[in-house]
Design a protein around this motif. Structure first.
Motif, short mmCIF file in Angstrom:
data_model
loop_
_atom_site.label_atom_id
_atom_site.label_comp_id
_atom_site.label_asym_id
_atom_site.label_seq_id
_atom_site.Cartn_x
_atom_site.Cartn_y
_atom_site.Cartn_z
N ASN A 1 0.91 -1.27 0.01
CA ASN A 1 -0.07 -0.07 -0.17
C ASN A 1 0.63 1.41 -0.09
N ALA A 2 1.95 1.15 0.63
CA ALA A 2 2.88 2.48 0.65
C ALA A 2 3.33 2.60 -0.56
N GLU A 3 3.95 1.65 -1.53
CA GLU A 3 4.32 1.66 -2.67
C GLU A 3 3.19 2.18 -3.76
N LEU A 4 2.00 1.81 -3.61
CA LEU A 4 0.73 1.97 -4.27
C LEU A 4 0.58 3.69 -4.16
N GLU A 5 0.83 4.07 -2.77
CA GLU A 5 0.47 5.41 -2.39
C GLU A 5 1.67 6.32 -3.20
N ARG A 6 2.82 5.74 -3.46
CA ARG A 6 4.06 6.62 -3.65
C ARG A 6 3.76 6.96 -5.35
N LEU A 7 3.62 5.66 -5.99
CA LEU A 7 3.20 5.60 -7.27
C LEU A 7 2.03 6.50 -7.70
N PHE A 8 0.91 6.34 -7.09
CA PHE A 8 -0.24 7.29 -7.36
C PHE A 8 0.06 8.60 -7.19
N ASN A 9 0.76 9.18 -6.41
CA ASN A 9 1.12 10.54 -6.19
C ASN A 9 2.16 11.07 -6.83
N SER A 10 2.94 9.97 -7.66
CA SER A 10 4.29 10.54 -8.28
C SER A 10 3.92 11.20 -9.51
N ASP B 1 3.79 -23.00 -4.83
CA ASP B 1 5.12 -22.58 -4.84
C ASP B 1 5.30 -21.04 -4.97
N GLY B 2 4.27 -20.14 -5.17
CA GLY B 2 4.46 -18.76 -5.50
C GLY B 2 3.15 -18.16 -5.84
N VAL B 3 3.17 -16.78 -5.42
CA VAL B 3 2.03 -15.81 -5.84
C VAL B 3 2.66 -14.70 -6.56
N LEU B 4 2.18 -14.03 -7.73
CA LEU B 4 2.45 -13.15 -8.33
C LEU B 4 1.46 -12.25 -8.73
N GLY B 5 1.71 -10.79 -8.22
CA GLY B 5 0.66 -9.79 -8.26
C GLY B 5 1.15 -8.52 -9.07
N VAL B 6 0.43 -8.13 -10.16
CA VAL B 6 0.98 -6.92 -11.01
C VAL B 6 -0.33 -6.04 -10.91
N LEU B 7 0.13 -4.77 -10.44
CA LEU B 7 -1.03 -3.61 -10.30
C LEU B 7 -0.60 -2.46 -11.12
N LEU B 8 -1.62 -2.24 -12.32
CA LEU B 8 -1.31 -1.08 -12.83
C LEU B 8 -1.75 0.32 -12.11
N VAL B 9 -1.07 1.53 -12.01
CA VAL B 9 -1.10 2.57 -10.98
C VAL B 9 -1.37 3.77 -12.14
N PRO B 10 -2.69 4.70 -12.21
CA PRO B 10 -2.47 5.55 -12.78
C PRO B 10 -1.81 6.79 -12.04
N GLN B 11 -1.13 7.61 -12.58
CA GLN B 11 -0.37 8.75 -11.77
C GLN B 11 -1.36 9.93 -11.87
N ILE B 12 -2.34 9.74 -11.21
CA ILE B 12 -3.36 10.95 -11.23
C ILE B 12 -3.30 11.73 -10.01
N GLY B 13 -2.66 11.07 -8.93
CA GLY B 13 -2.97 12.04 -7.48
C GLY B 13 -2.13 13.32 -7.63
#
Lengths: 41, 199
Positions: free
Chosen positions: A32-41, B129-141
């Motif tokens: 969550n900390a990384e998500l916040e950093r990226l979202f606000n970058s 053996d493993g979990v992989l998660g990939v999340l797209l983040v829009p930089q709109i903040g």
């Protein structure tokens, strides 16, 4: 959620997945900390 | 002096002729005009989809048809020229890649932009053996862009409205892989769907 910083829980909800994060090396706060950093970058 | 008078007279005659022709009616006009239509690659099309401006844009590759592709594997063509040999994510770690790619309205009117899905996942259920998660983040903040994010389940997408001509939105990526045995046991090969619709 609208127009707020996304959290891992938001992603899990929309994707209908549940990441089982019991690892000592990695927890939800770190993601969550990384998500916040990226979202606000 | 005589030559100058002659030139003026010729001009007057031409003007008179033009007026006389213009008063006549016509029933049809046939004219030919050029039509130029090109198909562009992702970076210069009306909906621009291109790598980020910074060095992290090297994590984005292109397909054989010059379409943008996020490529966090050993097959990334930028390895050796922008990427210094890395071939994947670290296990037991959160990886954040800012300014990965951007989408820009390079057309003429406001559009509503949708990007889906936002989350990708893979798990090795057979051997745990493993979990992989990939999340797209829009930089709109941190930008002054009129948008409306919808996280309503079960729609796994981001909707951005009122993306005006010239506006762009940058995307980042957050990913995690656990535990150590996730190496070579989980992977993601999927597609992102990007939709722009006029408002």
């Amino acid at each position: 959620m609208t127009n707020d910083t996304p959290t891992l829980g938001d992603y899990e909800a929309v994707a209908d997945v549940d990441f089982d994060l019991d690892s000592e090396e990695l927890d939800r706060d770190a993601i969550n900390a990384e998500l916040e950093r990226l979202f606000n970058s | 002096m005589e030559r100058r008078k002659f030139v003026l007279s010729a001009g007057a005659l031409a003007a008179s002729g033009g007026i006389a022709l213009g008063t006549g009616a016509f029933s049809t006009v046939e004219a030919e005009r050029d039509v130029g239509v090109a198909v562009s690659d992702d970076s210069s099309a009306y909906l621009g989809i291109e790598p980020g401006d910074g060095p992290n844009g090297n994590y984005v590759d292109t397909t054989d048809s010059d379409a943008l592709a996020i490529n966090l594997t050993g097959d990334n063509d930028n390895i050796g020229s922008g990427l210094a040999g890395g071939e994947g994510l670290n296990a037991n770690a959160v990886t954040g890649i800012a300014d990965l790619f951007k989408i820009q309205n390079q057309g003429t009117q406001e559009v509503q932009l949708e990007v889906a899905p936002l989350a990708f996942a893979d798990a090795d259920f057979a051997n745990f053996d493993g979990v992989l998660g990939v999340l797209l983040v829009p930089q709109i903040g941190g930008v002054a862009l009129d948008y409306d994010m919808s996280w309503t389940p079960p729609v796994n997408l981001i909707s951005l409205s009122e993306l005006s001509p010239g506006d762009e939105i940058d995307f980042s990526l957050a990913a995690f892989a656990i535990p150590e045995s996730a190496v070579d046991s989980v992977e993601i090969s999927d597609e992102i769907e990007i939709t722009a619709e006029e408002l």
